[in-house]
Design a protein around this motif. Structure first.
Motif, PDB file in Angstrom:
ATOM      1  N   PRO A 162      -6.100  -2.324   1.465  1.00 15.22           N
ATOM      2  CA  PRO A 162      -7.103  -1.459   2.122  1.00 15.22           C
ATOM      3  C   PRO A 162      -7.368  -2.013   3.380  1.00 15.22           C
ATOM      4  O   PRO A 162      -5.885  -2.839   3.375  1.00 15.22           O
ATOM      5  CB  PRO A 162      -7.498  -3.447   1.184  1.00 15.22           C
TER       6      PRO A 162
ATOM      7  N   ARG B 296      -8.908  -2.969   6.403  1.00 14.95           N
ATOM      8  CA  ARG B 296     -10.386  -3.606   6.896  1.00 14.95           C
ATOM      9  C   ARG B 296     -11.032  -3.181   8.328  1.00 14.95           C
ATOM     10  O   ARG B 296     -10.021  -3.534   9.237  1.00 14.95           O
ATOM     11  CB  ARG B 296     -10.613  -4.883   6.347  1.00 14.95           C
TER      12      ARG B 296
ATOM     13  N   ASP C 152      -8.216   3.413   4.251  1.00 16.97           N
ATOM     14  CA  ASP C 152      -7.256   2.677   3.921  1.00 16.97           C
ATOM     15  C   ASP C 152      -6.531   3.327   4.089  1.00 16.97           C
ATOM     16  O   ASP C 152      -5.624   4.447   4.483  1.00 16.97           O
ATOM     17  CB  ASP C 152      -7.564   2.497   2.853  1.00 16.97           C
TER      18      ASP C 152
END
Length: 317
Positions: free
Chosen positions: A24, A26, A31
């Protein structure tokens, strides 16, 4: 044929490879996907991050490329991690309005830092890998634009011409690196690069203090990138402080014989013997850099320069 450079050797071991592994990320448009390759057995394994080039191909510039290097290193004791950077043609971001497009030079460095931050997740995604990594021994290697990524992780810096701020992506967890056909000094870039990729013009190698091997082809003129000719790709060696080594491969173009993939159409100087030389030299350099006193690097230098028709020359400082 220069016999001392073997295409393979008896030290190779079976390899497992898992992809895609997804971290992941952010704030990233997607991703972070990667391939992890590792020897089936062994413990306290050093880590190698490979940064792909920008390149015209659809898949070599992704986690699916650079198999000649990834397979070689994994078979000889490294855990190899290959991310797909945002400039990959497998993703739709080259033509986007992202602040870092189309080369994504800052995002590339951030990808490598994310991987090191997420090693627990990486280990957990590969069956049988947990507990086998030596996180104190990390190296980075990149080809072409990936060589630039390696250079900034090893300490090279840029200045933002808009506000004069310095961009510093040096990664202290990385012990050493290899730059393959990497970009050179900023004052000799081509007019096209100066206009479209102005960050290249501000590169400062004087801060690239980490140990590194620079590999350049003496026929890699790259006129779309530089007006300095093939010597441009040796700049990261000459303009950075020691300890550094430079391998100049004779008659080699930008593909260095074909390091980006097996039978790659984009390689203009396909040469299996040259690829074997790059494999051996880069592995040996990093082996000795991570394990001081190991004799792999001096032996590989002798193999390159020995025989009646040497494949290249080596210098160090």
């Amino acid at each position: 044929m220069n016999e001392p450079i073997p295409a393979a050797d008896t030290s190779s071991a079976p390899v497992l490879s898992v992809s895609p592994i997804v971290l992941p990320a952010r704030g990233r448009p997607v991703d972070l996907q990667m391939r992890v390759s590792a020897p089936v057995t062994g413990s306290e394994l050093p880590i190698l991050l490979i940064s792909h080039g920008h390149g015209p191909s659809n898949h070599l510039s992704s986690l699916n490329g650079y198999a000649p290097l990834a397979n070689y290193f994994a078979a000889r004791g490294f855990v190899v991690i290959q991310p797909t950077h945002l400039d990959s043609k497998t993703l739709p971001f080259r033509g986007s309005d992202h602040r870092d497009a189309p080369l994504f030079w800052q995002s590339r460095a951030e990808d490598m830092k994310r991987i090191l931050d997420g090693l627990d997740a990486v280990e957990g995604a590969v069956v049988g890998l947990a507990g086998r990594l030596d996180r104190s021994k990390v190296a980075v290697m990149g080809h072409s634009m990936g060589g630039h990524t390696a250079s900034v992780l090893l300490g090279a810096r840029h200045v933002d011409r808009r506000d004069g701020t310095e961009a510093n992506f040096a990664e202290p967890r990385i012990n050493a690196g290899v730059l393959l056909a990497a970009p050179g000094r900023g004052d000799t870039v081509s007019p096209f690069v100066a206009e479209h990729y102005p960050f290249f013009s501000t590169i400062d190698f004087s801060t690239m203090t980490a140990p590194a091997l620079v590999v350049a082809g003496d026929k890699d003129d790259s006129p779309h990138l530089t007006v300095a000719g093939a010597d441009w790709h040796a700049d990261p060696y000459f303009l950075s402080p020691s300890p550094k080594s430079l391998v100049t491969l004779f008659d080699a173009g930008h593909g260095l014989g074909g390091v980006s993939g097996y039978d790659a159409a984009e390689t203009t100087d396909e040469n299996p013997e040259r690829v074997a030389a790059v494999q051996l030299l880069t592995w040996a350099y990093l082996r000795t850099a991570l394990y001081p006193g190991d004799s792999a690097w001096p032996k590989a230098q002798s193999a390159l320069t020995g025989g009646s028709t040497p494949l290249g020359r080596v210098e160090s400082k």
